[in-house]
Motif scaffolding. Structure first.
Motif, PDB file in Angstrom:
ATOM      1  N   ALA C  82     -40.820 -94.998  29.331  1.00 26.83           N
ATOM      2  CA  ALA C  82     -40.290 -93.637  29.312  1.00 26.83           C
ATOM      3  C   ALA C  82     -39.714 -93.273  27.952  1.00 26.83           C
ATOM      4  CB  ALA C  82     -39.227 -93.466  30.392  1.00 26.83           C
ATOM      5  N   LEU C  87     -46.033 -90.876  25.424  1.00 24.29           N
ATOM      6  CA  LEU C  87     -46.502 -91.378  26.730  1.00 24.29           C
ATOM      7  C   LEU C  87     -47.684 -92.332  26.541  1.00 24.29           C
ATOM      8  CD1 LEU C  87     -46.311 -88.341  29.187  1.00 24.29           C
ATOM      9  CD2 LEU C  87     -44.492 -89.706  28.213  1.00 24.29           C
ATOM     10  N   PRO C 106     -46.262 -93.822  32.720  1.00 28.46           N
ATOM     11  CA  PRO C 106     -45.454 -92.601  32.695  1.00 28.46           C
ATOM     12  C   PRO C 106     -46.203 -91.446  33.342  1.00 28.46           C
ATOM     13  CG  PRO C 106     -46.479 -92.951  30.555  1.00 28.46           C
ATOM     14  CD  PRO C 106     -46.871 -94.122  31.409  1.00 28.46           C
ATOM     15  N   GLU C 108     -45.622 -87.186  34.202  1.00 26.66           N
ATOM     16  CA  GLU C 108     -44.761 -86.010  34.079  1.00 26.66           C
ATOM     17  C   GLU C 108     -45.343 -84.792  34.791  1.00 26.66           C
ATOM     18  OE1 GLU C 108     -42.378 -86.719  29.880  1.00 26.66           O
ATOM     19  OE2 GLU C 108     -44.160 -85.451  29.820  1.00 26.66           O
ATOM     20  N   TYR C 109     -45.894 -85.016  35.980  1.00 24.31           N
ATOM     21  CA  TYR C 109     -46.449 -83.899  36.748  1.00 24.31           C
ATOM     22  C   TYR C 109     -45.804 -83.847  38.128  1.00 24.31           C
ATOM     23  CZ  TYR C 109     -50.295 -84.237  33.326  1.00 24.31           C
ATOM     24  OH  TYR C 109     -51.041 -84.296  32.182  1.00 24.31           O
ATOM     25  N   LEU C 110     -45.959 -82.698  38.757  1.00 19.09           N
ATOM     26  CA  LEU C 110     -45.575 -82.539  40.154  1.00 19.09           C
ATOM     27  C   LEU C 110     -46.829 -82.151  40.946  1.00 19.09           C
ATOM     28  CD1 LEU C 110     -42.199 -80.563  39.959  1.00 19.09           C
ATOM     29  CD2 LEU C 110     -42.518 -82.994  40.468  1.00 19.09           C
ATOM     30  N   ASN C 143     -34.654 -92.062  31.954  1.00 17.66           N
ATOM     31  CA  ASN C 143     -36.057 -91.681  31.760  1.00 17.66           C
ATOM     32  C   ASN C 143     -36.200 -90.246  31.266  1.00 17.66           C
ATOM     33  OD1 ASN C 143     -36.457 -94.136  32.959  1.00 17.66           O
ATOM     34  ND2 ASN C 143     -38.046 -93.429  34.357  1.00 17.66           N
ATOM     35  N   ASN C 144     -35.175 -89.430  31.525  1.00 19.63           N
ATOM     36  CA  ASN C 144     -35.201 -88.032  31.096  1.00 19.63           C
ATOM     37  C   ASN C 144     -36.485 -87.320  31.540  1.00 19.63           C
ATOM     38  OD1 ASN C 144     -34.635 -85.625  29.901  1.00 19.63           O
ATOM     39  ND2 ASN C 144     -34.583 -86.376  27.799  1.00 19.63           N
ATOM     40  N   HIS C 145     -36.708 -87.351  32.838  1.00 13.75           N
ATOM     41  CA  HIS C 145     -37.823 -86.631  33.493  1.00 13.75           C
ATOM     42  C   HIS C 145     -39.201 -87.243  33.259  1.00 13.75           C
ATOM     43  CE1 HIS C 145     -35.083 -83.466  34.721  1.00 13.75           C
ATOM     44  NE2 HIS C 145     -34.622 -83.438  33.481  1.00 13.75           N
ATOM     45  N   THR C 146     -39.267 -88.361  32.566  1.00 15.73           N
ATOM     46  CA  THR C 146     -40.542 -89.072  32.506  1.00 15.73           C
ATOM     47  C   THR C 146     -40.507 -90.110  33.625  1.00 15.73           C
ATOM     48  OG1 THR C 146     -40.572 -88.804  30.107  1.00 15.73           O
ATOM     49  CG2 THR C 146     -42.114 -90.394  31.043  1.00 15.73           C
ATOM     50  N   THR C 163     -53.855 -94.583  34.483  1.00 15.12           N
ATOM     51  CA  THR C 163     -53.016 -93.534  35.066  1.00 15.12           C
ATOM     52  C   THR C 163     -53.541 -93.208  36.460  1.00 15.12           C
ATOM     53  OG1 THR C 163     -52.026 -91.360  34.638  1.00 15.12           O
ATOM     54  CG2 THR C 163     -54.367 -91.593  34.130  1.00 15.12           C
ATOM     55  N   ARG C 166     -53.988 -86.485  39.101  1.00 17.82           N
ATOM     56  CA  ARG C 166     -52.893 -85.614  39.551  1.00 17.82           C
ATOM     57  C   ARG C 166     -53.125 -85.192  40.988  1.00 17.82           C
ATOM     58  NH1 ARG C 166     -53.484 -80.992  36.158  1.00 17.82           N
ATOM     59  NH2 ARG C 166     -55.411 -81.955  35.448  1.00 17.82           N
TER      60      ARG C 166
END
Lengths: 109, 366, 167
Positions: C82, C87, C106, C108-110, C143-146, C163, C166
């Motif tokens: 992170a 990344l 890492p 960083e998606y929703l 991690n600050n959002h990672t 990875t 998504r």
């Protein structure tokens, strides 16, 4: 609606204060303080004006108040840069035709 | 208005705020002017973690750096005039501004720091004026600050860092990036950025450009075409991609109008974005008492802009007698060391060479 | 041409990675969980080095040096995953189980998957490779959002997976 509510970095969009505006006479509820251009995009409105000579549609382009492509007539004042002008309660926003027209008897004072 | 020892910073972005902070720290009276209703410039849309090392705040997201700069600005009681447009700069550093679109104010500055930033370049092709064709930076503002999607299916033109970073952030915001199109045979941005969008399944089209954007009242599709070794479109290679948004990430152009008005001498350095105000190691232009920092002095990135802002702030304050010469030299060298660390390697070296050329021109001119 | 894949396709080929100073060898992978750094261009950046408590990652000066990693020191703790602004780091464990390996990458998606979910794992060009099972979701403040997702997957896809697709 194209608002981004959930975001992996920015988090959930907090509940925003709402204001009422009209766009070409039609009422819309938008977020207080957001830029006019953002309020329009959030409501899937992409054409902000038509050019003077060829009547071609234009929308937001630079988003930082430099290019003046996104100008509209706001509360009777033409050529307002919508990407850097926040919405206010009761604001009347109109698609601008050409160079626009000042409201009768009003010079924007 | 009359002030003794006043430094006026024009532009409240990363460079301008950094300049103001350095100057205010040593006791200078500073006013920061910005035409926007909020300070921070373009920092608040930079939601990715920055590169660099600890002293460059590496690993911190741009948006957090923005918050830190505003906190420091507030702590130092720096006056920030928002909604203020600078309309002119006279010979004696008299600045004419319009506040809140109605009040005309004249301000006499002892030192001026121009940190006006840059604007995105446009590219012309049939259909480029259609609603839905936007600057990549504009799209970034929409998604990360306004929290609205400019569209759902995006084509990105340009594979430099702006193009790939904004593509990644469009994905994070929930849009689909249909393609990243690059006219050059090689991708421009950092490999770690391209790899990030590549593994998300976004295809790159090198040696391609947009031949036209199709649509009546808005973008409905984009036609791309392959380019030969002489950058000429190859007939028969056209391909139509269904998109509702086209983002242009084809470089930036420094906003130098105020430097021209102030009478600064310029030099043309294409690698840094075009005509640039000539400046020295202290960031002072050819007009005494007028400094530049950030993209106006050459297109780079927020990290370098902040360092240049510090240089201008330190040296502006020093010229008002607020910093001893030995200390000024030491502080200036420290910033240059950090700048050199950023302007290094296969990407940064080109910028360093270009900056060195600008500094060399300054020695000839002055 | 040098780094042809990275500069035309957008992601490095295995060959390009193997030529970089930080990429593990087969021997290194047998050791246990280790950090894999896919950073093969000289960019000014060193949080991988400063984040590592074990001193396993070295960038040095200038900070544009490519990172080097000492796999004798690396324990695969994942702190660098992170920390890397690009990344470009993940942890891989070839020794995770008889038939399965583990990757922590890492993300960083929703939306995020849940522990126990079966997800589709992908390679460097986003190509689907195999399925995997989410074993851990690390989303701590540092991690600050990672978010760092750990997913187990069949060993025969060990080098390809980096990875997940998504959701």
């Amino acid at each position: 609606m194209t608002r981004i509510i959930e975001h992996p970095i920015l988090g959930k969009l907090e509940e925003q204060k709402k204001v009422q505006i009209t766009i070409d006479g039609k009422p819309y509820t938008v977020h207080e303080g957001e830029m006019i251009a953002a309020a329009l995009l959030a409501n899937d409105i992409k054409t902000f004006r038509y050019t003077r000579h060829q009547h071609k549609p234009r929308g937001i382009y630079c988003g930082i108040g430099r290019c003046t492509d996104c100008i509209m007539t706001v509360d009777g004042i033409p050529n307002v840069r919508t990407c850097v002008t926040p919405v206010k309660e009761g604001m009347a926003i109109e698609t601008q035709q050409g160079s626009g027209k000042w409201k009768e008897g009003d010079r924007g004072e | 208005m009359n002030n003794n020892g006043l430094i006026v910073v024009i532009g409240a972005g990363p460079a301008g705020l950094s300049a103001a902070i350095e100057a205010a720290k040593v006791g200078a009276k500073v006013i920061v002017i910005d035409e926007n209703e909020k300070p921070g410039g373009q920092l608040f849309k930079q939601i990715h973690k920055f590169f660099g090392s600890k002293e460059h705040k590496a690993g911190t997201r741009g948006i957090e750096i923005g918050v830190q700069l505003l906190e420091e600005t507030a702590k130092l009681n720096i006056e920030v005039w928002l909604n203020t447009e600078v309309c002119g700069i006279e010979n004696n550093r008299e600045i004419w501004v319009i506040r809140d679109k109605k009040q005309s104010v004249s301000l006499k500055a002892d030192k001026i720091i121009l940190a006006t930033g840059a604007i995105e370049n446009a590219v012309v092709f049939p259909g480029w004026t259609l609603p839905g064709v936007v600057g990549a930076g504009a799209a970034q503002t929409m998604i990360n600050i306004s929290r609205v999607l400019p569209g759902k299916k995006v084509l990105m033109l340009g594979s430099g860092n702006v193009g790939v970073i904004v593509s990644y952030q469009l994905l994070q915001a929930g849009a689909e990036v249909v393609a990243i199109v690059e006219a050059s045979p090689r991708l421009g941005g950092y490999g770690v950025h391209t790899a990030k969008v590549c593994r998300a399944g976004v295809p790159f089209y090198t040696s391609h450009t947009i031949s036209k954007v199709i649509g009546e009242t808005k973008v409905e599709a984009a036609e791309i075409v392959k380019l030969d070794g002489n950058w000429k479109p190859i007939p028969g290679t056209e391909k139509v991609l269904e998109v509702d948004t086209v983002c242009l990430a084809t470089g930036l152009n420094p906003l130098t109008e105020l430097a021209w008005i102030a009478g600064c001498k310029f030099h043309y350095i294409p690698e840094l974005g075009g005509h640039l105000p000539i400046h020295n190691r202290a960031m002072e232009t050819t007009v005494e008492g007028i400094y530049v920092a950030g993209d106006i002095s050459g297109i780079e990135e927020a990290s370098t802009a902040m360092e240049e802002g510090r240089l201008a702030g330190i040296n502006g304050a020093a010229s008002l007698g607020l910093i001893e010469e030995i200390e000024r030299e030491k502080l200036t060298q420290e910033v240059w060391d950090r700048l050199d660390a950023l302007r290094c390697g296969q990407f940064g070296q080109k910028r360093k060479d270009a900056k060195d050329r600008l500094l060399a021109v300054e020695k000839e001119v002055v | 041409m040098e780094k042809q894949y990275l500069k035309t396709i957008g992601s490095p080929s295995l060959e390009e990675l193997k030529n970089s100073p930080a990429f593990p060898t087969e021997e290194d992978y047998k050791k246990g969980p280790i950090a894999v750094i896919e950073c093969i261009e000289e960019i000014p950046c060193n949080p991988c080095e400063t984040s590592c408590f074990k001193g396993a990652i070295v960038v040095g000066k200038p900070i544009t040096n490519l990172p080097q990693i000492d796999f004798q020191k690396c324990v695969g703790c994942g702190i660098c995953v992170a920390a890397c602004p690009g990344l470009a780091i993940y942890i891989k464990d070839y020794t995770y189980a008889e038939e399965e390996a583990l990757i922590s990458f890492p993300y960083e998606y929703l939306p995020l998957p849940k522990v126990g979910d079966i997800v589709t794992l992908a390679g460097r060009r986003g190509e689907e490779i195999c399925e995997g099972k989410v074993t851990k979701i690390n989303n701590t403040k540092v991690n600050n959002h990672t978010v760092v997702l750990s997913v187990s997957f069949p060993k025969n896809n060990f080098l390809e997976v980096i990875t997940m697709k998504r959701l």
